[in-house]
Design an enzyme around this catalytic site. Structure first.
Site, mmCIF file in Angstrom:
data_model
loop_
_atom_site.group_PDB
_atom_site.id
_atom_site.type_symbol
_atom_site.label_atom_id
_atom_site.label_comp_id
_atom_site.label_asym_id
_atom_site.label_seq_id
_atom_site.Cartn_x
_atom_site.Cartn_y
_atom_site.Cartn_z
ATOM 1 N N PHE A 1 0.833 -1.202 0.000
ATOM 2 C CA PHE A 1 0.000 0.000 0.000
ATOM 3 C C PHE A 1 0.867 1.250 0.000
ATOM 4 O O PHE A 1 1.863 1.312 0.717
ATOM 5 C CB PHE A 1 -0.863 0.065 1.273
ATOM 6 C CG PHE A 1 -1.899 -1.000 1.396
ATOM 7 C CD1 PHE A 1 -3.187 -0.809 0.917
ATOM 8 C CD2 PHE A 1 -1.602 -2.212 2.026
ATOM 9 C CE1 PHE A 1 -4.155 -1.792 1.056
ATOM 10 C CE2 PHE A 1 -2.558 -3.201 2.176
ATOM 11 C CZ PHE A 1 -3.838 -2.985 1.679
ATOM 12 N N ASP A 2 0.442 2.233 -0.773
ATOM 13 C CA ASP A 2 0.979 3.582 -0.593
ATOM 14 C C ASP A 2 0.341 4.111 0.701
ATOM 15 O O ASP A 2 -0.756 3.674 1.057
ATOM 16 C CB ASP A 2 0.575 4.429 -1.802
ATOM 17 C CG ASP A 2 0.909 5.896 -1.623
ATOM 18 O OD1 ASP A 2 1.984 6.189 -1.090
ATOM 19 O OD2 ASP A 2 0.081 6.745 -1.987
ATOM 20 N N LYS A 3 0.996 5.032 1.397
ATOM 21 C CA LYS A 3 0.417 5.534 2.653
ATOM 22 C C LYS A 3 -0.555 6.692 2.433
ATOM 23 O O LYS A 3 -1.754 6.567 2.673
ATOM 24 C CB LYS A 3 1.514 5.983 3.633
ATOM 25 C CG LYS A 3 0.945 6.539 4.953
ATOM 26 C CD LYS A 3 2.026 7.084 5.864
ATOM 27 C CE LYS A 3 2.435 8.491 5.520
ATOM 28 N NZ LYS A 3 1.453 9.536 5.892
ATOM 29 N N VAL B 1 -1.502 -1.022 -4.149
ATOM 30 C CA VAL B 1 -2.637 -0.103 -4.077
ATOM 31 C C VAL B 1 -2.121 1.318 -3.876
ATOM 32 O O VAL B 1 -1.354 1.581 -2.953
ATOM 33 C CB VAL B 1 -3.586 -0.472 -2.902
ATOM 34 C CG1 VAL B 1 -4.835 0.393 -2.933
ATOM 35 C CG2 VAL B 1 -3.970 -1.944 -2.950
ATOM 36 N N ASP C 1 2.721 6.796 -7.584
ATOM 37 C CA ASP C 1 3.461 5.532 -7.484
ATOM 38 C C ASP C 1 3.474 4.769 -8.794
ATOM 39 O O ASP C 1 3.579 3.546 -8.796
ATOM 40 C CB ASP C 1 2.835 4.666 -6.390
ATOM 41 C CG ASP C 1 2.811 5.390 -5.065
ATOM 42 O OD1 ASP C 1 3.890 5.715 -4.578
ATOM 43 O OD2 ASP C 1 1.722 5.666 -4.547
#
Length: 655
Positions: free
Chosen positions: A344-346, A546, A552
């Protein structure tokens, strides 16, 4: 019986849309008439034969057309095998059995196309979202025009409870918008007009609360919308185009079954040809050998196998589209069904993407209310995003307003701000700023700061009259739904959930701990995220990433399945992601993965059913233990079972 032939059946028929079904029924009627005359009416043998011949025409018309097209294109296929079987039955004077074969095969064909069409219609319902006309406002007058005639920067008026006719920005009014048709969100979303409609940035960089999409439904108030996308470029138009493109992208299983069919059909033709000469080796007539060969031809045709994967893939994609999720083809659907690791991206994915005020700590006996008021006065004069977040949260949490008592605000790059409050100096910033201003940071303050920093907070020191009077901290807080979503993902078999962030490792670690991630990796530049994805793929073979599809992009491109959140209105996210969640709600993720897992299961079941029937029937028919009628019933029965099994995906719900 292949799904790429459906367009022909439903768009180019000279006999109308339901012709195939009507022809199958007429075939059945003439089969029954012939059978009735043969058994119970004493007439010439030519009467029942004529009835069977008419049944042959109706039952064989569409199959022959399809077979001829495919022979010209790419050789023999299943339709050819069926025509050959029917012709062989006629040759050995088994007209009734040949007509029965064509009746059941053409009926199976018609039902299969009906079922596949049902799945397609679930997707094509998207095209009905766009209204056909728009109310355009010009020189104070309203005119109704076709949406295709709308131009960029036209102003349209949207009346209450009507569909919005174009992607654009609200320039007047505010309302609650039902975005479910595009994003799948169950609750209406509040939208307001933008303060300044001149020199607008790119559509996908505008705040979501100001933009509206074609096909969404206005609430109780009148809106004026500035058109920013032409009808053909609107989110819904792009969605329809992409869903149509999706159908041409075959899944790995589909490609495998296609390869199998290409090799398998010639082998069947060879075996059947050889069986025609069985009478040379065993004690039976040529007609008996031919009958056996034709029965084997029916039994060995892999019709159910041909339809097993495309029907499940199309149904899965249709179900996702109903929920505001675009899955780009069978490969993405199947791969997602096998994923056990998600990166996951934050920011904006697991977190709100906006800093929030988390701690206000007065020190050295400074009055709390006075401390908060001082911070508000100073921060409300700054344009820095953190300052804006702090002043906004103080106003809402403490019900305070600025009294305009601060002045001379000066931002000191990378350190903080300096201002005067009631004529005295105020400093808000980091340790460096304090030390450079000759203010000593004692052990108590340093340890409090360390404790907060380790838990992911960004901490600022507040000094007044050259003395530290307190600390404030902000943090990009986790989404409210993140914890429940991650628990659900664990329940459906996701073993590794890793956060990849450019933020400090402490921040990543703190959020990971709060929401239940298995790992967090901080201080990552875009190229570091790519390295992390490579490493995870090496370890776990397949991985989903995600993010928002923009920041990203390199890491997402490298992952097995890239999932973009909040893709509505974002051209980049729609183009680059394998799976696009139209809303930015992470809680839809377990549904998407659950649906992919179920699709994968149903594909496996379908292949098992179709191959099982072939492997059961072929030896039985070679040994002469059954007739054409039974072989046809089993064969077509398995095709219909496979299609109905796939259609279950249209009603998929998370357990």
């Amino acid at each position: 019986m292949e799904h790429n032939s459906i367009e022909h059946h439903h768009n180019n028929q000279i006999f109308g849309k339901k012709a195939e079904l009507y022809f199958a029924i007429l075939c059945g009627i003439f089969l029954l008439i012939g059978f009735f005359i043969e058994k119970w009416v004493e007439l010439s043998v030519w009467f029942p034969k004529a009835s069977y011949m008419i049944a042959y025409f109706f039952g064989g018309y569409f199959i022959t057309v399809e077979a001829a097209k495919k022979i010209i294109k790419n050789g023999f296929d299943i339709d050819f095998l069926m025509i050959a079987a029917a012709a062989g039955a006629a040759y050995i004077d088994s007209w009734a059995e040949g007509a029965l074969l064509l009746f059941l095969f053409s009926l199976g064909h018609a039902l299969e196309h009906y079922a596949m069409n049902k799945a397609r219609k679930s997707i094509e319902a998207l095209s009905k979202l766009s209204p056909k006309t728009a109310l355009i406002k010009k020189d104070g007058k309203l005119n109704e025009i076709a949406i295709d005639d709308l131009k960029i920067n036209d102003v349209i008026v949207v009346k209450p409870h009507t569909k919005i006719a174009a992607d654009g920005v609200i320039i007047s009014g505010s309302s609650s918008i039902n975005q479910a048709p595009i994003t799948g969100e169950s609750m209406p979303v509040d939208k307001t007009c933008i303060d300044n409609a001149t020199n607008l940035p790119e559509f996908n960089t505008l705040k979501k609360k100001h933009i509206v999409f074609t096909g969404t439904i206005n609430g109780d108030n009148v809106l004026e919308v500035l058109v920013l996308k032409l009808s053909k470029d609107s989110t819904v138009s792009r969605l329809i185009k992409m869903v149509k493109d999706v159908e041409t992208q075959k899944s790995p299983t589909q490609r495998l079954t296609k390869k199998f069919e290409k090799r398998y059909v010639p082998i069947v033709i060879l075996v059947v040809f050889l069986l025609c000469f069985a009478y040379l080796f065993i004690d039976e007539s040529f007609n008996d050998s031919l009958y056996r060969a034709i029965t084997v031809l029916v039994a060995a045709s892999p019709c159910a196998l041909a339809i097993s994967t495309p029907s499940a893939v199309l149904s899965g994609i249709a179900r996702a589209a109903q929920k505001g999720v675009l899955i780009k083809g069978g490969k993405a659907l199947e791969d997602l069904g096998e994923i056990t690791t998600i990166a996951f991206d934050k920011t904006g994915t697991l977190t709100e993407g906006k800093p929030k005020l988390t701690h206000v700590i007065p020190l050295n006996d400074f009055d709390e209310l006075e401390f908060i008021q001082l911070v508000l006065e100073v921060e409300s004069l700054s344009n820095h995003p953190l300052a804006k977040a702090i002043s906004k949260d103080i106003k809402s949490q403490y019900n305070l307003e600025s009294l305009n008592k601060a002045s001379n605000v000066n931002a000191i790059q990378g350190k903080g701000i300096h201002a005067t409050y009631y004529g005295n100096d105020v400093l808000i910033g980091n340790v460096k700023l304090m030390e450079e201003s000759g203010i000593k940071v004692d052990i108590l303050v340093a340890s409090k700061m360390m404790s907060l920093s380790e838990n992911g907070h960004t901490v600022m020191i507040v000094a007044f009259k050259n003395e530290i009077i307190g600390l404030i901290s902000v943090m990009d807080i986790p989404r409210k739904t993140a914890v429940a979503t991650l628990i659900r993902l664990k329940e459906i078999g996701i073993k590794h959930m890793i956060m990849l962030t450019g933020d400090h490792q402490n921040v990543g670690q703190a959020i990971a701990k709060q929401i239940g991630l298995t790992d967090a990796r901080g201080d990552l530049l875009p190229e570091d995220k790519v390295s992390a994805i490579k490493e995870l793929i090496k370890r776990d073979k397949k991985i989903a990433m995600v993010g928002d599809g923009v920041n990203d992009a390199p890491a997402m491109a490298l992952s097995t399945v890239s999932i973009a959140m909040g893709a509505a209105g974002s051209d980049v996210a729609l183009e680059t992601a394998d799976v696009a969640l139209m809303s930015d709600k992470i809680e839809i993720l377990p549904f998407v993965i659950g649906l992919s897992r179920e699709s994968k299961r149903i594909i496996k079941q379908n292949i098992l059913i179709s191959l099982g029937v072939v492997f059961l029937l072929v030896p039985v028919t070679i040994l002469g233990l059954t007739n054409i009628g039974l072989a046809v019933a089993f064969h077509e029965g398995s095709t219909i079972v496979v299609v109905l099994n796939a259609l279950r995906l249209l009603r998929f719900k998370m357990g």
